[in-house]
Design an enzyme around this catalytic site. Sequence first.
Site, PDB file in Angstrom:
ATOM      1  N   ASP A 123       0.709  -1.296   0.661  1.00  0.00           N
ATOM      2  CA  ASP A 123      -0.072   0.024  -0.118  1.00  0.00           C
ATOM      3  C   ASP A 123       0.993   1.523  -0.161  1.00  0.00           C
ATOM      4  OD1 ASP A 123      -2.003  -1.614  -0.211  1.00  0.00           O
ATOM      5  OD2 ASP A 123      -2.128  -1.711   2.596  1.00  0.00           O
ATOM      6  N   GLU A 143     -10.988  -1.424  -4.603  1.00  0.00           N
ATOM      7  CA  GLU A 143     -10.646  -0.031  -3.230  1.00  0.00           C
ATOM      8  C   GLU A 143      -8.767   0.751  -3.608  1.00  0.00           C
ATOM      9  OE1 GLU A 143      -9.295  -3.525  -0.600  1.00  0.00           O
ATOM     10  OE2 GLU A 143      -7.566  -3.635  -2.019  1.00  0.00           O
TER      11      GLU A 143
END
Length: 315
Positions: free
Chosen positions: A16, A188
């Site tokens: 991430d 997402e």
Amino acid sequence: MENTFQNPLLDHLGADPWVWKDKDVYYFMVTRRTKIELWKSTTLSGIAQGDHKTIWTAPEKGINCANIWAPEIHKINDVWYVYFTANDGEGGDQTRKVFVLENTSDPFTGEWREKGFVNTDHPGLDGTVFEHQHKWYFIYAGYGNFPDYGSALYISEMENPWTLKGAEVLLSKPEFDWEKQGGMAINEGPVLLKRNNQLFMIYSASTTWSDDYCLGMLTASMELDLLNPHSWAKSDQPVFKKSEENQVFAPGHNGFTQSPDGTEDWIIYHAISESDGGAQKRSTRIQKFTWNADGSPNFGIPVATEIPIAVPSGE
């Protein structure tokens, strides 16, 4: 000889990734699960070797004590904010919220204060913000009691950097097979890219541990109402996906930045170097991207780890 680097910039523990360029400094963050760390560097290719420090540590118990994921640092009206996902360690997806830290001084030396969680309609994760026409917007991946998918993308206008106002709008839900790989149907990791009189909402699709985790894209014209879902056109194919030839799997959860001299556009993302390698082997990578004739971004193919890449212009 031209200076080069090779991916990954941060091996394993590099999930991430997020980068924010402020003048001549890059700030960098990745998921650390129990804390939030911040790096800074004057070069993009060297961000993982830059100075770094812990700016927040999860409490032992409470609503944000566990699963500290996907931190993003943003500068809003000369004040610094970090958005991150957390939950109580017990309730799974249904207790995930997006929390906010604020720093009115320097990101490295100033104090980070908790502002609570964003008042979203759904439990969720991967919150991000952007400004357009003097308004600030919040987008996140919301979970709910959805029979056909796990998470979808919602957008709302912001009253302030930690509070939403007005209704949330569903922008994208998993519809295509490439959004439903790995055992769950997922949208997402949204991030906004603005260029060529258009807004591009890049998001991650499918499960992050699946080889087929990839990037999708929504496109809107600058002058349209961003809270109207009909303003956004969804691409029916991924815009960035695995390369078996280059041994790059599950590329996704990205951010964008520019070279030090501002002449090049770069994508930062995580990927896995082996098929079925699992989410624990996600590593941080960067590569330059270009633009198509219609003004849309062209991210190309994920670069193999053994390939030398010219450092960003101006390093």
